[in-house]
Design a protein around this motif. Structure first.
Motif, PDB file in Angstrom:
ATOM      1  N   MET A 104      57.198  60.996  81.514  1.00 12.04           N
ATOM      2  CA  MET A 104      57.707  60.038  80.555  1.00 12.04           C
ATOM      3  C   MET A 104      56.639  59.784  79.495  1.00 12.04           C
ATOM      4  SD  MET A 104      58.485  55.982  81.121  1.00 12.04           S
ATOM      5  CE  MET A 104      59.652  56.229  82.405  1.00 12.04           C
ATOM      6  N   ALA A 105      57.021  59.853  78.271  1.00 18.68           N
ATOM      7  CA  ALA A 105      56.091  59.553  77.183  1.00 18.68           C
ATOM      8  C   ALA A 105      55.939  58.043  77.065  1.00 18.68           C
ATOM      9  CB  ALA A 105      56.630  60.139  75.891  1.00 18.68           C
ATOM     10  N   GLU A 127      40.424  53.653  79.838  1.00 19.17           N
ATOM     11  CA  GLU A 127      41.825  54.056  79.816  1.00 19.17           C
ATOM     12  C   GLU A 127      42.054  55.151  80.850  1.00 19.17           C
ATOM     13  OE1 GLU A 127      43.389  55.055  75.948  1.00 19.17           O
ATOM     14  OE2 GLU A 127      42.079  53.578  74.992  1.00 19.17           O
ATOM     15  N   LYS A 128      43.233  55.106  81.443  1.00 21.62           N
ATOM     16  CA  LYS A 128      43.573  56.111  82.449  1.00 21.62           C
ATOM     17  C   LYS A 128      45.079  56.349  82.401  1.00 21.62           C
ATOM     18  CE  LYS A 128      43.042  57.034  87.368  1.00 21.62           C
ATOM     19  NZ  LYS A 128      42.501  56.544  88.635  1.00 21.62           N
ATOM     20  N   ARG A 129      45.473  57.598  82.439  1.00 19.64           N
ATOM     21  CA  ARG A 129      46.904  57.907  82.489  1.00 19.64           C
ATOM     22  C   ARG A 129      47.427  57.559  83.886  1.00 19.64           C
ATOM     23  NH1 ARG A 129      48.775  60.223  78.011  1.00 19.64           N
ATOM     24  NH2 ARG A 129      47.259  61.172  76.634  1.00 19.64           N
ATOM     25  N   MET A 130      48.447  56.703  83.902  1.00 19.52           N
ATOM     26  CA  MET A 130      49.053  56.253  85.156  1.00 19.52           C
ATOM     27  C   MET A 130      50.523  55.938  84.917  1.00 19.52           C
ATOM     28  SD  MET A 130      46.195  53.474  86.432  1.00 19.52           S
ATOM     29  CE  MET A 130      46.914  53.174  88.025  1.00 19.52           C
ATOM     30  N   PHE A 131      51.328  56.040  85.945  1.00 18.04           N
ATOM     31  CA  PHE A 131      52.730  55.632  85.905  1.00 18.04           C
ATOM     32  C   PHE A 131      53.483  56.280  84.737  1.00 18.04           C
ATOM     33  CE2 PHE A 131      50.369  51.846  87.547  1.00 18.04           C
ATOM     34  CZ  PHE A 131      50.780  51.948  88.866  1.00 18.04           C
ATOM     35  N   GLY A 143      49.114  48.028  80.836  1.00 19.41           N
ATOM     36  CA  GLY A 143      49.409  49.427  80.568  1.00 19.41           C
ATOM     37  C   GLY A 143      50.627  49.539  79.678  1.00 19.41           C
ATOM     38  N   VAL A 144      50.860  50.720  79.192  1.00 20.73           N
ATOM     39  CA  VAL A 144      52.049  51.006  78.388  1.00 20.73           C
ATOM     40  C   VAL A 144      52.801  52.114  79.101  1.00 20.73           C
ATOM     41  CG1 VAL A 144      52.925  51.766  76.158  1.00 20.73           C
ATOM     42  CG2 VAL A 144      50.870  50.334  76.267  1.00 20.73           C
ATOM     43  N   LEU A 174      55.360  47.106  77.924  1.00 16.46           N
ATOM     44  CA  LEU A 174      54.014  46.724  78.336  1.00 16.46           C
ATOM     45  C   LEU A 174      54.059  46.347  79.813  1.00 16.46           C
ATOM     46  CD1 LEU A 174      51.092  46.027  77.281  1.00 16.46           C
ATOM     47  CD2 LEU A 174      51.899  43.648  77.228  1.00 16.46           C
ATOM     48  N   MET A 175      53.162  46.897  80.586  1.00 15.08           N
ATOM     49  CA  MET A 175      53.026  46.551  81.994  1.00 15.08           C
ATOM     50  C   MET A 175      51.811  45.637  82.105  1.00 15.08           C
ATOM     51  SD  MET A 175      52.770  49.211  85.209  1.00 15.08           S
ATOM     52  CE  MET A 175      52.011  50.355  84.100  1.00 15.08           C
TER      53      MET A 175
END
Length: 109
Positions: A1-2, A23-27, A41-42, A47-48
């Motif tokens: 998912m983008a 920053e870390k790519r997650m979810f 997070g985004v 927004l999470m």
């Protein structure tokens, strides 16, 4: 998912002068961590925010907020805020500050 890069950039600007933010790519999106603890997070256009279990009910009472539930198992302490509820910088800032405050209350990882 983008994920919404524009929203991510707005969050980045809020954290510009903040030491300890990574920053870390997650979810399927991007997470902003303070000393290794996720603050916000985004994911997609939303927004999470990590608010903590004690602040979940109050957070859910705010416009556009819903419980974070990616796997069919709701996670207390984690909120997803709809994009339209963080369209203004003041609204975004309030959520980012809340996520930052909770992450700052945790021991560094």
């Amino acid at each position: 998912m983008a994920y919404d890069e524009g929203l991510a950039e707005r969050v980045r600007r809020r954290f510009e002068a903040e030491p300890g933010i990574t920053e870390k790519r997650m979810f399927g999106g991007i997470a902003f961590l303070l000393c290794g603890n996720m603050a916000v997070g985004v994911t997609g256009d939303d927004l999470m925010v990590r608010v903590g279990p004690d602040a979940t009910d109050a957070a859910l009472a705010r416009p556009g907020a819903r419980i974070f539930d990616m796997t069919g198992r709701p996670m207390r302490g984690w909120i997803v805020v709809a994009a339209e509820a963080v369209a203004q910088d003041e609204e975004l800032g309030a959520w980012v500050d809340e996520g930052h405050g909770f992450a700052a209350s945790l021991p560094p990882k």
